[in-house]
Design a protein around this motif. Structure first.
Motif, PDB file in Angstrom:
ATOM      1  N   ILE A 106       0.840  -1.199   0.000  1.00 12.88           N
ATOM      2  CA  ILE A 106       0.000   0.000   0.000  1.00 12.88           C
ATOM      3  C   ILE A 106       0.873   1.246   0.000  1.00 12.88           C
ATOM      4  O   ILE A 106       0.627   2.192  -0.759  1.00 12.88           O
ATOM      5  CB  ILE A 106      -0.977  -0.004   1.197  1.00 12.88           C
ATOM      6  CG1 ILE A 106      -1.958  -1.173   1.057  1.00 12.88           C
ATOM      7  CG2 ILE A 106      -1.725   1.320   1.307  1.00 12.88           C
ATOM      8  CD1 ILE A 106      -2.810  -1.440   2.275  1.00 12.88           C
ATOM      9  N   ALA A 107       1.929   1.252   0.815  1.00  7.16           N
ATOM     10  CA  ALA A 107       2.851   2.399   0.856  1.00  7.16           C
ATOM     11  C   ALA A 107       3.526   2.585  -0.499  1.00  7.16           C
ATOM     12  O   ALA A 107       3.697   3.719  -0.967  1.00  7.16           O
ATOM     13  CB  ALA A 107       3.886   2.208   1.953  1.00  7.16           C
ATOM     14  N   PHE A 108       3.913   1.490  -1.126  1.00 12.91           N
ATOM     15  CA  PHE A 108       4.545   1.529  -2.449  1.00 12.91           C
ATOM     16  C   PHE A 108       3.597   2.176  -3.468  1.00 12.91           C
ATOM     17  O   PHE A 108       3.991   3.084  -4.210  1.00 12.91           O
ATOM     18  CB  PHE A 108       4.904   0.092  -2.867  1.00 12.91           C
ATOM     19  CG  PHE A 108       5.411  -0.046  -4.271  1.00 12.91           C
ATOM     20  CD1 PHE A 108       6.726   0.245  -4.572  1.00 12.91           C
ATOM     21  CD2 PHE A 108       4.578  -0.486  -5.290  1.00 12.91           C
ATOM     22  CE1 PHE A 108       7.215   0.103  -5.871  1.00 12.91           C
ATOM     23  CE2 PHE A 108       5.044  -0.639  -6.578  1.00 12.91           C
ATOM     24  CZ  PHE A 108       6.370  -0.338  -6.869  1.00 12.91           C
ATOM     25  N   ILE A 109       2.355   1.748  -3.476  1.00 15.01           N
ATOM     26  CA  ILE A 109       1.359   2.284  -4.416  1.00 15.01           C
ATOM     27  C   ILE A 109       1.074   3.753  -4.110  1.00 15.01           C
ATOM     28  O   ILE A 109       1.013   4.588  -5.023  1.00 15.01           O
ATOM     29  CB  ILE A 109       0.054   1.459  -4.353  1.00 15.01           C
ATOM     30  CG1 ILE A 109       0.295   0.012  -4.809  1.00 15.01           C
ATOM     31  CG2 ILE A 109      -1.063   2.107  -5.155  1.00 15.01           C
ATOM     32  CD1 ILE A 109       0.741  -0.162  -6.237  1.00 15.01           C
ATOM     33  N   MET A 110       0.931   4.082  -2.832  1.00 12.84           N
ATOM     34  CA  MET A 110       0.637   5.466  -2.451  1.00 12.84           C
ATOM     35  C   MET A 110       1.795   6.386  -2.836  1.00 12.84           C
ATOM     36  O   MET A 110       1.582   7.528  -3.234  1.00 12.84           O
ATOM     37  CB  MET A 110       0.337   5.562  -0.949  1.00 12.84           C
ATOM     38  CG  MET A 110      -0.947   4.863  -0.527  1.00 12.84           C
ATOM     39  SD  MET A 110      -2.408   5.440  -1.412  1.00 12.84           S
ATOM     40  CE  MET A 110      -2.487   7.121  -0.847  1.00 12.84           C
ATOM     41  N   ILE A 113       1.577   7.266  -6.495  1.00 14.83           N
ATOM     42  CA  ILE A 113       0.541   8.268  -6.761  1.00 14.83           C
ATOM     43  C   ILE A 113       0.990   9.639  -6.285  1.00 14.83           C
ATOM     44  O   ILE A 113       0.912  10.621  -7.022  1.00 14.83           O
ATOM     45  CB  ILE A 113      -0.792   7.872  -6.080  1.00 14.83           C
ATOM     46  CG1 ILE A 113      -1.360   6.622  -6.752  1.00 14.83           C
ATOM     47  CG2 ILE A 113      -1.802   9.013  -6.155  1.00 14.83           C
ATOM     48  CD1 ILE A 113      -2.551   6.034  -6.037  1.00 14.83           C
ATOM     49  N   SER A 114       1.480   9.715  -5.033  1.00 15.89           N
ATOM     50  CA  SER A 114       1.830  11.021  -4.465  1.00 15.89           C
ATOM     51  C   SER A 114       3.006  11.674  -5.182  1.00 15.89           C
ATOM     52  O   SER A 114       3.075  12.891  -5.272  1.00 15.89           O
ATOM     53  CB  SER A 114       2.107  10.905  -2.970  1.00 15.89           C
ATOM     54  OG  SER A 114       3.231  10.097  -2.741  1.00 15.89           O
ATOM     55  N   SER A 115       3.928  10.854  -5.698  1.00 14.67           N
ATOM     56  CA  SER A 115       5.071  11.422  -6.414  1.00 14.67           C
ATOM     57  C   SER A 115       4.714  11.807  -7.850  1.00 14.67           C
ATOM     58  O   SER A 115       5.500  12.473  -8.517  1.00 14.67           O
ATOM     59  CB  SER A 115       6.232  10.418  -6.427  1.00 14.67           C
ATOM     60  OG  SER A 115       5.916   9.316  -7.252  1.00 14.67           O
ATOM     61  N   GLY A 116       3.543  11.359  -8.309  1.00 11.11           N
ATOM     62  CA  GLY A 116       3.137  11.651  -9.675  1.00 11.11           C
ATOM     63  C   GLY A 116       3.784  10.723 -10.690  1.00 11.11           C
ATOM     64  O   GLY A 116       3.658  10.915 -11.896  1.00 11.11           O
ATOM     65  N   GLU A 117       4.472   9.702 -10.198  1.00  8.19           N
ATOM     66  CA  GLU A 117       5.145   8.752 -11.084  1.00  8.19           C
ATOM     67  C   GLU A 117       4.141   7.954 -11.919  1.00  8.19           C
ATOM     68  O   GLU A 117       4.403   7.626 -13.068  1.00  8.19           O
ATOM     69  CB  GLU A 117       5.998   7.799 -10.250  1.00  8.19           C
ATOM     70  CG  GLU A 117       6.914   6.924 -11.060  1.00  8.19           C
ATOM     71  CD  GLU A 117       7.820   6.078 -10.181  1.00  8.19           C
ATOM     72  OE1 GLU A 117       8.181   4.988 -10.636  1.00  8.19           O
ATOM     73  OE2 GLU A 117       8.152   6.502  -9.058  1.00  8.19           O
TER      74      GLU A 117
END
Length: 146
Positions: A106-110, A113-117
């Motif tokens: 979940i942290a990896f996915i978040m 998203i948050s980095s815009g990658e």
């Protein structure tokens, strides 16, 4: 944590540094010298029995790293062809498949998203995470990060 390219020796070395275990204790546990331990740190892969020993020593499940890789990067299972004919066999009953999403995934996915990658749609398509699950994570974890 890059789950696509796993270098288990580096991960073990990092966990050893975090745990503060003395090298003498590690050498006694494995019944070998520091040169052999250093070779393990440099190894990209390790035998399952050795990895299990590291799991016990460091009280950390290194096999979960590989499980997370499978969840994120393995292709979805396809229906098998019948040997009797060329029709696609359907399962006799509907099987419930439940993916286990760990905190690390979940942290990896978040982070993606948050980095815009990656966009939400890219994550849904690439990793096969259901749209509702992803949006639940976003509402739950974006509010806790702030």
């Amino acid at each position: 944590m890059n789950y696509k390219k796993i270098h288990i020796g580096k991960l073990i070395d990092l966990k050893v540094m975090e745990s503060g275990l003395k090298t003498s204790h590690i050498c006694r546990f494995f019944k070998c010298d520091m040169n052999e331990i250093n070779k393990m740190y440099e190894a990209e892969t390790l035998d399952a029995e050795i990895l299990l020993s590291w799991c016990k020593l460091l009280k950390y499940d290194f096999f979960r790293v590989y499980t997370q890789h499978l969840i994120l990067y393995s292709p979805k299972a396809k229906a098998r062809l019948s040997s009797e004919d060329d029709e696609v066999k359907k399962p006799a009953r509907t099987e419930l498949h439940k993916n286990l999403y760990t905190v690390e995934i979940i942290a990896f996915i978040m982070e993606k998203i948050s980095s815009g990658e990656m966009t939400k749609l890219q994550i849904i398509n690439r990793y096969g995470i259901p749209k509702t699950t992803l949006y639940k994570w976003i509402s739950k974890y974006e509010s806790t990060e702030a």
